[in-house]
Design an enzyme around this catalytic site. Sequence first.
Site, PDB file in Angstrom:
ATOM      1  N   ASP A  66       8.052   8.950  54.554  1.00 19.66           N
ATOM      2  CA  ASP A  66       7.229   8.007  55.291  1.00 19.66           C
ATOM      3  C   ASP A  66       5.775   8.277  54.915  1.00 19.66           C
ATOM      4  O   ASP A  66       5.369   9.422  54.735  1.00 19.66           O
ATOM      5  CB  ASP A  66       7.453   8.210  56.791  1.00 19.66           C
ATOM      6  CG  ASP A  66       6.689   7.204  57.641  1.00 19.66           C
ATOM      7  OD1 ASP A  66       5.998   6.351  57.071  1.00 19.66           O
ATOM      8  OD2 ASP A  66       6.794   7.280  58.869  1.00 19.66           O
ATOM      9  N   SER A  67       4.976   7.234  54.817  1.00 17.75           N
ATOM     10  CA  SER A  67       3.614   7.363  54.294  1.00 17.75           C
ATOM     11  C   SER A  67       2.638   8.037  55.244  1.00 17.75           C
ATOM     12  O   SER A  67       1.519   8.365  54.852  1.00 17.75           O
ATOM     13  CB  SER A  67       3.063   5.974  53.955  1.00 17.75           C
ATOM     14  OG  SER A  67       2.853   5.225  55.155  1.00 17.75           O
ATOM     15  N   GLY A  68       3.028   8.229  56.491  1.00 20.89           N
ATOM     16  CA  GLY A  68       2.121   8.805  57.475  1.00 20.89           C
ATOM     17  C   GLY A  68       1.436   7.768  58.333  1.00 20.89           C
ATOM     18  O   GLY A  68       0.670   8.115  59.237  1.00 20.89           O
TER      19      GLY A  68
ATOM     20  N   GLY B 299       7.056  -1.042  62.696  1.00 18.74           N
ATOM     21  CA  GLY B 299       6.424  -1.549  63.902  1.00 18.74           C
ATOM     22  C   GLY B 299       7.382  -2.057  64.955  1.00 18.74           C
ATOM     23  O   GLY B 299       6.989  -2.856  65.818  1.00 18.74           O
TER      24      GLY B 299
ATOM     25  N   ASP C  24      16.379   5.635  60.029  1.00 18.70           N
ATOM     26  CA  ASP C  24      16.021   7.006  60.369  1.00 18.70           C
ATOM     27  C   ASP C  24      15.594   7.027  61.820  1.00 18.70           C
ATOM     28  O   ASP C  24      15.142   6.007  62.357  1.00 18.70           O
ATOM     29  CB  ASP C  24      14.872   7.522  59.496  1.00 18.70           C
ATOM     30  CG  ASP C  24      13.512   7.041  60.007  1.00 18.70           C
ATOM     31  OD1 ASP C  24      12.822   7.822  60.694  1.00 18.70           O
ATOM     32  OD2 ASP C  24      13.144   5.878  59.743  1.00 18.70           O
TER      33      ASP C  24
ATOM     34  N   HIS D  66      26.020  18.332  65.794  1.00 19.80           N
ATOM     35  CA  HIS D  66      27.002  17.384  66.316  1.00 19.80           C
ATOM     36  C   HIS D  66      26.471  15.956  66.285  1.00 19.80           C
ATOM     37  O   HIS D  66      27.151  15.035  65.815  1.00 19.80           O
ATOM     38  CB  HIS D  66      27.393  17.726  67.752  1.00 19.80           C
ATOM     39  CG  HIS D  66      28.123  16.594  68.425  1.00 19.80           C
ATOM     40  ND1 HIS D  66      29.481  16.411  68.304  1.00 19.80           N
ATOM     41  CD2 HIS D  66      27.658  15.547  69.165  1.00 19.80           C
ATOM     42  CE1 HIS D  66      29.823  15.303  68.943  1.00 19.80           C
ATOM     43  NE2 HIS D  66      28.740  14.771  69.471  1.00 19.80           N
TER      44      HIS D  66
END
Length: 376
Positions: A92-94, A221, A271, A340
């Site tokens: 992820d670009s931050g 977003g 994610d 788990h």
Amino acid sequence: MKFDVLQTDRYCQARAGLITTDHGTIETPVFMPVGTQGTVKAVHVTELRDDVQAQILLGNTYHLYLRPGLDILEKAGGLHRFNGWDRPILTDSGGYQVFSLSANRKLTSEGAEFRSHIDGSKHFFSPEKVIDIQRVIGADIIMAFDECCPGDADYQYAGKSLDLTELWLDRCCRRMQETKPVYGYQQSMFPIVQGCVYADLRIRAAEYVAGKEADGNAIGGLAVGEPTEVMYEMIEIVNGILPKDKPRYLMGVGTPVNLLEAIERGVDMFDCIMPTRNGRNGQLFTRLGTMNMRNSQWADDFSPVDPDAHSFVDTAYSRAFLHHLFKTDEIVGLQIASVHNLAFYMWLMKEARIHILTGDFSVWKRGFINQLSQRL
């Protein structure tokens, strides 16, 4: 990077595919464990590979830039060699982390000035610098720099935010063309569709992103405060525009139910910190619903957490034992619960894929989703 769609469900937009990278092939739909600082909290790399059976790991530009820093990562030969993960990585670009530092950052057309959450030191991310950082980190898939607009932003703010994201995207694309991978293998950049909860802005953003003809595209977003049904509506709008022959990545989402709903609407990649964060707090996800392992009802329940599920946790540890670990604050409880939950998310993705390939995803999903929503 190559993406092949193997099957699309006859009744919805769910699809099963293959993403091929220089570090391996990924079966989609896929969930990516979040290894923000190069590691998934409380989970060993061997567990991620062998027990969780993760196909791809997520890292974060902001955090890795601050610690361990680019000098260390470059000396190590990139994040793959630094953390021992030999399968694909996405960074992820931050942008989201800069968004979360609202009290300590300043946005301009040039980029984002911010103060470190660690020591208060001042830093600046331009779109070009973010690409350069991700080149050094060495992820297979890197993200364009964007502003993550709050879910409750008004239309005027959301429009200006999208202007900024599109300006930065153009500069990210140019930087990708001007530079080469540091370690000799291919890196693909995904643009990010923003636009908050406004349909016309999402349409504009999706059309702009689609025009970049990138190897894949992301939807950002969402799950930042807006109602769930609005999130699903935005996904439908965006996926109606994004190319069907490129993977679609929904960032930062979400619950097992969220994932199935998004798969039905054509999302391929996910994610979220939820399986590990919630696991460390004692919440387990199972096929029968969610369980709070701190509750006294599990104190003398010696059955597996999720009978017949495909996770080593279910056969090795009882509900009563996990309850004991959390009540006594034993650290291994956090590890077991995290593994788990991640294993469950991987199982869910595999099951979804199987039902897409056999053509009955929609029927299976409708019958399964109420079960997943139960609190045991």
